[in-house]
Design a protein around this motif. Structure first.
Motif, PDB file in Angstrom:
ATOM      1  N   ASP A  25       0.819  -1.208   0.000  1.00  0.00           N
ATOM      2  CA  ASP A  25       0.000   0.000   0.000  1.00  0.00           C
ATOM      3  C   ASP A  25       0.855   1.262   0.000  1.00  0.00           C
ATOM      4  O   ASP A  25       0.552   2.215  -0.712  1.00  0.00           O
ATOM      5  CB  ASP A  25      -0.915  -0.010   1.232  1.00  0.00           C
ATOM      6  N   GLU A  26       1.928   1.280   0.774  1.00  0.00           N
ATOM      7  CA  GLU A  26       2.750   2.478   0.909  1.00  0.00           C
ATOM      8  C   GLU A  26       4.072   2.391   0.149  1.00  0.00           C
ATOM      9  O   GLU A  26       4.540   3.370  -0.402  1.00  0.00           O
ATOM     10  CB  GLU A  26       3.038   2.743   2.397  1.00  0.00           C
ATOM     11  N   ASP A  48      -2.797  -8.293   5.853  1.00  0.00           N
ATOM     12  CA  ASP A  48      -3.222  -9.474   5.103  1.00  0.00           C
ATOM     13  C   ASP A  48      -2.674  -9.415   3.691  1.00  0.00           C
ATOM     14  O   ASP A  48      -2.433  -8.345   3.136  1.00  0.00           O
ATOM     15  CB  ASP A  48      -4.755  -9.519   5.028  1.00  0.00           C
ATOM     16  N   LEU A  49      -2.507 -10.597   3.101  1.00  0.00           N
ATOM     17  CA  LEU A  49      -2.113 -10.711   1.711  1.00  0.00           C
ATOM     18  C   LEU A  49      -3.392 -11.009   0.930  1.00  0.00           C
ATOM     19  O   LEU A  49      -4.020 -12.043   1.128  1.00  0.00           O
ATOM     20  CB  LEU A  49      -1.088 -11.836   1.533  1.00  0.00           C
ATOM     21  N   VAL A  50      -3.793 -10.086   0.063  1.00  0.00           N
ATOM     22  CA  VAL A  50      -5.048 -10.217  -0.668  1.00  0.00           C
ATOM     23  C   VAL A  50      -4.749 -10.331  -2.159  1.00  0.00           C
ATOM     24  O   VAL A  50      -4.028  -9.510  -2.722  1.00  0.00           O
ATOM     25  CB  VAL A  50      -5.967  -8.988  -0.425  1.00  0.00           C
ATOM     26  N   CYS A  61      -0.863  -9.722  -5.761  1.00  0.00           N
ATOM     27  CA  CYS A  61      -1.369  -9.700  -4.393  1.00  0.00           C
ATOM     28  C   CYS A  61      -0.946  -8.395  -3.730  1.00  0.00           C
ATOM     29  O   CYS A  61       0.123  -7.863  -4.020  1.00  0.00           O
ATOM     30  CB  CYS A  61      -0.819 -10.879  -3.597  1.00  0.00           C
ATOM     31  N   LYS A  62      -1.780  -7.912  -2.836  1.00  0.00           N
ATOM     32  CA  LYS A  62      -1.504  -6.650  -2.171  1.00  0.00           C
ATOM     33  C   LYS A  62      -1.480  -6.865  -0.668  1.00  0.00           C
ATOM     34  O   LYS A  62      -2.312  -7.583  -0.119  1.00  0.00           O
ATOM     35  CB  LYS A  62      -2.601  -5.647  -2.548  1.00  0.00           C
ATOM     36  N   ILE A  63      -0.520  -6.233  -0.012  1.00  0.00           N
ATOM     37  CA  ILE A  63      -0.426  -6.305   1.446  1.00  0.00           C
ATOM     38  C   ILE A  63      -1.219  -5.117   2.006  1.00  0.00           C
ATOM     39  O   ILE A  63      -0.800  -3.966   1.883  1.00  0.00           O
ATOM     40  CB  ILE A  63       1.043  -6.257   1.927  1.00  0.00           C
ATOM     41  N   ILE A  64      -2.383  -5.440   2.592  1.00  0.00           N
ATOM     42  CA  ILE A  64      -3.261  -4.408   3.132  1.00  0.00           C
ATOM     43  C   ILE A  64      -4.027  -4.958   4.326  1.00  0.00           C
ATOM     44  O   ILE A  64      -4.037  -6.156   4.569  1.00  0.00           O
ATOM     45  CB  ILE A  64      -4.287  -3.914   2.077  1.00  0.00           C
TER      46      ILE A  64
END
Length: 195
Positions: A25-26, A48-50, A61-64
């Motif tokens: 995200d950042e 979470d890994l989405v 996948c995004k870490i959010i």
């Protein structure tokens, strides 16, 4: 950290791909890594890994924070629903032998419905022997359409269905130009100065 599989996106241990492209995200893109490394990185941050693009090669996948992510999606969809204008179909019923006053009164309501952005269904109802002279109903509907030619377009032309003759009108979108608003403001200003 979410561990329950939700409908839609796969999260954390439910991601099946051996390698994934990880986006933070950042921090932005972190590159391609194994699923174990990505899960460890997400767990380390308490996020979470989405899986957001499962069709890509490898999946993205995004870490959010998954809870916040779902909340933001719901909030955006609610705002989108608020901005939507639902068009309704309003119906005006008349008889073929209508008086001038009643005609004008009905036309006032039709114009109000069209100004609100709604469709209007005009229904001419025939009774008994009036069915032998449906041309009066067609004449009335054509007169209404002609009177509203600058305000409405005909979506469905006049059609006789049983003892009713009906047509559907759509509102025309008239955009105010800047010159129209300038003329209106000048008229208001001159009216105020005369008082």
């Amino acid at each position: 950290m979410a561990t329950v599989k939700k409908e839609g996106e796969r999260i954390n241990q439910f991601i099946t791909a051996p390698e994934v492209r990880v986006v933070h995200d950042e921090k932005g893109s972190l590159g391609i890594m194994s699923i174990k490394e990505a899960l460890a990185l997400a767990k380390e941050e308490g996020s979470d890994l989405v899986e957001i693009v499962p069709t890509a090669e490898p999946p993205v996948c995004k870490i959010i924070n998954y809870g916040k992510y779902k909340f933001d999606i719901q909030k955006k969809s609610k705002e989108a629903k608020k901005k939507q204008k639902s068009v309704q179909l309003k119906e005006i019923k008349m008889r073929p032998q209508i008086s001038i006053h009643d005609y004008n009164f009905k036309m006032k309501h039709i114009r109000e419905f069209l100004d609100e952005g709604n469709k209007v269904k005009i229904t001419i109802m025939f009774r008994g022997r009036e069915m032998a002279h449906t041309e009066f109903g067609y004449d009335l509907i054509n007169k209404i359409i002609q009177d509203l030619e600058n305000e409405a377009s005909t979506e469905k032309p006049a059609k006789l269905e049983g003892k009713n003759l009906s047509a559907v009108l759509n509102p025309m979108k008239v955009k105010k130009t800047s010159s129209d608003s300038e003329v209106a403001s000048k008229k208001e200003a001159s009216a105020n100065t005369e008082e």
